[in-house]
Write an enzyme that holds these catalytic residues in place. Sequence first.
Site, short mmCIF file in Angstrom:
data_model
loop_
_atom_site.label_atom_id
_atom_site.label_comp_id
_atom_site.label_asym_id
_atom_site.label_seq_id
_atom_site.Cartn_x
_atom_site.Cartn_y
_atom_site.Cartn_z
N LYS A 2 34.59 40.46 51.42
CA LYS A 2 33.90 41.60 50.83
C LYS A 2 32.69 41.08 50.05
O LYS A 2 32.82 40.19 49.20
CB LYS A 2 34.88 42.33 49.89
O1 G3P Z 1 37.42 49.04 46.11
C1 G3P Z 1 36.27 49.62 45.61
C2 G3P Z 1 36.41 51.03 45.10
O2 G3P Z 1 37.34 51.73 45.85
C3 G3P Z 1 36.58 51.13 43.62
O3 G3P Z 1 36.90 52.42 43.18
O4 G3P Z 1 37.78 53.89 41.42
O5 G3P Z 1 36.78 51.68 40.78
O6 G3P Z 1 35.34 53.54 41.58
P1 G3P Z 1 36.68 52.90 41.66
#
Ligand code: G3P
Length: 227
Positions: free
Chosen positions: A87
Amino acid sequence: MKFFVDTADLDEIKEAESWGCLSGVTTNPSLYAKTGGKLADFEGHMVKICQICEGLPVSAESTAETTEDMIAEGRRLASLAPNIVVKLPICEASLPAMHTLAKEGIRVNCTLVFSAPQALLAARAGARYISPFVGRFDDIGDEGLDHLEEMIDAVHNYSYGYWDEEDGPEIITASVRTPHHVTQAALLGADIATVPFGALKKCVHHPLTDRGLELFAADWAKVTAEA
Ligand code: G3P
């Protein structure tokens, strides 16, 4: 649409995997930190996830800041297990890294994507997966799903020649917070939604299902009482 689980918690991953409807796992530095994991255990932790989800793509994020370091870390992460996906956040340094890794057959999930131009550049550079974030737009009073729609349409308009036509780049709807995000991502044609385990559990439930179960149980109790 395929479901990935967005967590680095091994118990959550085991449970989600046991449901039989999981197609992958995504992690990021924040999710790993949340498990209490230490730097020295990071690679071992990624290997454990890959073993739980044998054959399913598992995104392990590089924290390198230069192209050279991203390439080196990407190669190292990819060598941990055949199902690792590297990633990388979208930035000027990561585009050449994505390109180099893609030419070596190493799959990259391009993350922190918030615009169609970013998504198109990642696709051109060779990303196997592209992760638009939805919830973080909502957090700032914007409409994450509108941006998601633009990014899906823009990327799916073209083919890029790195991966099988059918296979990529796939759009992973990320920063998913609710079952509504999941529904809309599917209706918009996202290939994948990566969903935190709590939100994934919410997707299993519906108040009418719960009510229906209570009614069936109550009526069945009458049947068994009469027997
Ligand atoms: O994995 C990346 C993403 O899904 C993070 O989500 O909830 O931290 O905005 P969030």
